[in-house]
Design a protein around this motif. Structure first.
Motif, mmCIF file in Angstrom:
data_model
loop_
_atom_site.group_PDB
_atom_site.id
_atom_site.type_symbol
_atom_site.label_atom_id
_atom_site.label_comp_id
_atom_site.label_asym_id
_atom_site.label_seq_id
_atom_site.Cartn_x
_atom_site.Cartn_y
_atom_site.Cartn_z
ATOM 1 N N MET A 1 0.841 -1.177 0.000
ATOM 2 C CA MET A 1 0.000 0.000 0.000
ATOM 3 C C MET A 1 0.888 1.243 0.000
ATOM 4 O O MET A 1 1.917 1.270 0.652
ATOM 5 C CB MET A 1 -0.870 -0.005 1.247
ATOM 6 C CG MET A 1 -1.770 1.162 1.314
ATOM 7 S SD MET A 1 -2.978 0.831 2.558
ATOM 8 C CE MET A 1 -3.267 2.439 3.099
ATOM 9 N N ARG A 2 0.442 2.240 -0.702
ATOM 10 C CA ARG A 2 1.217 3.460 -0.803
ATOM 11 C C ARG A 2 0.287 4.653 -0.644
ATOM 12 O O ARG A 2 -0.750 4.735 -1.301
ATOM 13 C CB ARG A 2 1.906 3.504 -2.160
ATOM 14 C CG ARG A 2 2.787 4.679 -2.318
ATOM 15 C CD ARG A 2 3.487 4.623 -3.650
ATOM 16 N NE ARG A 2 4.400 5.733 -3.720
ATOM 17 C CZ ARG A 2 5.522 5.715 -4.379
ATOM 18 N NH1 ARG A 2 5.869 4.636 -5.043
ATOM 19 N NH2 ARG A 2 6.298 6.749 -4.405
ATOM 20 N N LEU A 3 0.685 5.580 0.231
ATOM 21 C CA LEU A 3 -0.086 6.800 0.403
ATOM 22 C C LEU A 3 0.315 7.799 -0.683
ATOM 23 O O LEU A 3 1.450 7.806 -1.151
ATOM 24 C CB LEU A 3 0.171 7.410 1.783
ATOM 25 C CG LEU A 3 -0.219 6.542 2.977
ATOM 26 C CD1 LEU A 3 0.136 7.256 4.269
ATOM 27 C CD2 LEU A 3 -1.685 6.176 2.943
ATOM 28 N N LYS A 4 -0.622 8.650 -1.042
ATOM 29 C CA LYS A 4 -0.350 9.690 -2.036
ATOM 30 C C LYS A 4 0.608 10.727 -1.456
ATOM 31 O O LYS A 4 0.671 10.926 -0.234
ATOM 32 C CB LYS A 4 -1.647 10.403 -2.434
ATOM 33 C CG LYS A 4 -2.650 9.534 -3.136
ATOM 34 C CD LYS A 4 -3.872 10.329 -3.550
ATOM 35 C CE LYS A 4 -4.594 10.851 -2.318
ATOM 36 N NZ LYS A 4 -5.916 11.401 -2.591
ATOM 37 N N ASP B 1 1.218 12.629 2.353
ATOM 38 C CA ASP B 1 2.555 12.810 2.919
ATOM 39 C C ASP B 1 2.794 14.291 3.198
ATOM 40 O O ASP B 1 3.219 14.679 4.288
ATOM 41 C CB ASP B 1 3.593 12.251 1.939
ATOM 42 C CG ASP B 1 5.038 12.485 2.350
ATOM 43 O OD1 ASP B 1 5.311 12.747 3.542
ATOM 44 O OD2 ASP B 1 5.915 12.405 1.468
ATOM 45 N N TYR B 2 2.508 15.135 2.221
ATOM 46 C CA TYR B 2 2.739 16.562 2.373
ATOM 47 C C TYR B 2 1.821 17.163 3.440
ATOM 48 O O TYR B 2 2.233 18.061 4.184
ATOM 49 C CB TYR B 2 2.551 17.296 1.045
ATOM 50 C CG TYR B 2 3.541 16.916 -0.033
ATOM 51 C CD1 TYR B 2 4.718 16.222 0.253
ATOM 52 C CD2 TYR B 2 3.307 17.242 -1.355
ATOM 53 C CE1 TYR B 2 5.626 15.883 -0.740
ATOM 54 C CE2 TYR B 2 4.208 16.916 -2.359
ATOM 55 C CZ TYR B 2 5.363 16.231 -2.041
ATOM 56 O OH TYR B 2 6.259 15.899 -3.041
ATOM 57 N N VAL C 1 -6.462 11.755 9.961
ATOM 58 C CA VAL C 1 -5.858 12.606 8.933
ATOM 59 C C VAL C 1 -5.682 11.819 7.642
ATOM 60 O O VAL C 1 -6.083 12.268 6.564
ATOM 61 C CB VAL C 1 -4.495 13.184 9.400
ATOM 62 C CG1 VAL C 1 -3.801 13.917 8.252
ATOM 63 C CG2 VAL C 1 -4.668 14.104 10.603
ATOM 64 N N VAL C 2 -5.124 10.633 7.731
ATOM 65 C CA VAL C 2 -4.878 9.827 6.528
ATOM 66 C C VAL C 2 -6.199 9.464 5.854
ATOM 67 O O VAL C 2 -6.323 9.566 4.631
ATOM 68 C CB VAL C 2 -4.033 8.579 6.856
ATOM 69 C CG1 VAL C 2 -3.950 7.639 5.655
ATOM 70 C CG2 VAL C 2 -2.634 8.985 7.310
ATOM 71 N N ASP D 1 -8.481 8.924 -0.785
ATOM 72 C CA ASP D 1 -9.832 8.661 -1.266
ATOM 73 C C ASP D 1 -10.034 7.237 -1.781
ATOM 74 O O ASP D 1 -11.110 6.895 -2.231
ATOM 75 C CB ASP D 1 -10.208 9.659 -2.361
ATOM 76 C CG ASP D 1 -9.225 9.662 -3.516
ATOM 77 O OD1 ASP D 1 -8.291 8.846 -3.524
ATOM 78 O OD2 ASP D 1 -9.395 10.499 -4.420
ATOM 79 N N ASP D 2 -9.001 6.407 -1.693
ATOM 80 C CA ASP D 2 -9.144 5.070 -2.267
ATOM 81 C C ASP D 2 -8.291 4.067 -1.495
ATOM 82 O O ASP D 2 -7.063 4.157 -1.496
ATOM 83 C CB ASP D 2 -8.701 5.100 -3.732
ATOM 84 C CG ASP D 2 -8.787 3.751 -4.420
ATOM 85 O OD1 ASP D 2 -9.286 2.778 -3.822
ATOM 86 O OD2 ASP D 2 -8.333 3.671 -5.573
#
Length: 145
Positions: free
Chosen positions: A1-4, A8-9, A79-80, A85-86
Motif C-alpha cells: 500500500m502506498r499513500l499519495k 505525505d505533504y 488525517v490519513v 480517497d481510495d
C-alpha cells in the motif's frame, strides 16, 4: 500500500506547523522551501487541512497558519482517512469494478482486509503529538530557530 504525496505533504505541513514556537505562525513559503514542495500544491493542501479544521489560516501581511487543535487531538488515522480517497488494494475491493473470476473462492481479499485493518489500528493509536517527541531535532532539521 502506498499513500499519495498529497497525504505525505499534509502530514509534513502538520508536523512543521506543530514544530513552531508558541504563538509563531507557519507560512506556505517557508514550508515550500524546507520540503521542496511547490507553493501552489501546498496551497491546495493547506486549504484542505483548513476545511478539515486541523489548521487555522490567518490572512494578511503577517498572516500564516497555525494548528486549530492541540497536537494530541489530531489523530493520524483520521488525517490519513481524510486525505486519501481510495483504499481498494485490489480490484475485488470495489464491487463496481470487480471482474475477477476467482473472487467467490479467493482468500487473498480476506488476508488483505486483515492487513488493512491492522494498518488503521496502528495509525489510530497515534496523534500528531506522538510525532513531536523529538521536536528540537525536527526544528533543527527544518531550520527553525
Amino acid at each position: 500500500m502506498r499513500l499519495k504525496k498529497y497525504t505525505d505533504y499534509a502530514l509534513r505541513v502538520l508536523i512543521f506547523t506543530a514544530s513552531k514556537r508558541e504563538g509563531e505562525l507557519a507560512n506556505k513559503k517557508e514550508i515550500s522551501e524546507v520540503f521542496h514542495i511547490s507553493e501552489n500544491h501546498l496551497g491546495k493542501i493547506i486549504h484542505e487541512l483548513n476545511k478539515l479544521e486541523l489548521i487555522d489560516t490567518i490572512r494578511g501581511r503577517s498572516g500564516g497558519i497555525r494548528l486549530a487543535k492541540d497536537p494530541e487531538e489530531i489523530n493520524l488515522g483520521s488525517v490519513v482517512r481524510s486525505m486519501e480517497d481510495d483504499f481498494h488494494l485490489l480490484e475485488c475491493f470495489d464491487c463496481a469494478t470487480n471482474y475477477c473470476v476467482i473472487t467467490p473462492a479467493c482468500k487473498l481479499k480476506g488476508v488483505l482486509h486483515e492487513a488493512l485493518r491492522a494498518f488503521w489500528e496502528v495509525l489510530d493509536k497515534y496523534t500528531l503529538d506522538d510525532l513531536l517527541t523529538n521536536k528540537q531535532e525536527l526544528r533543527d532539521l527544518m531550520g527553525l530557530k
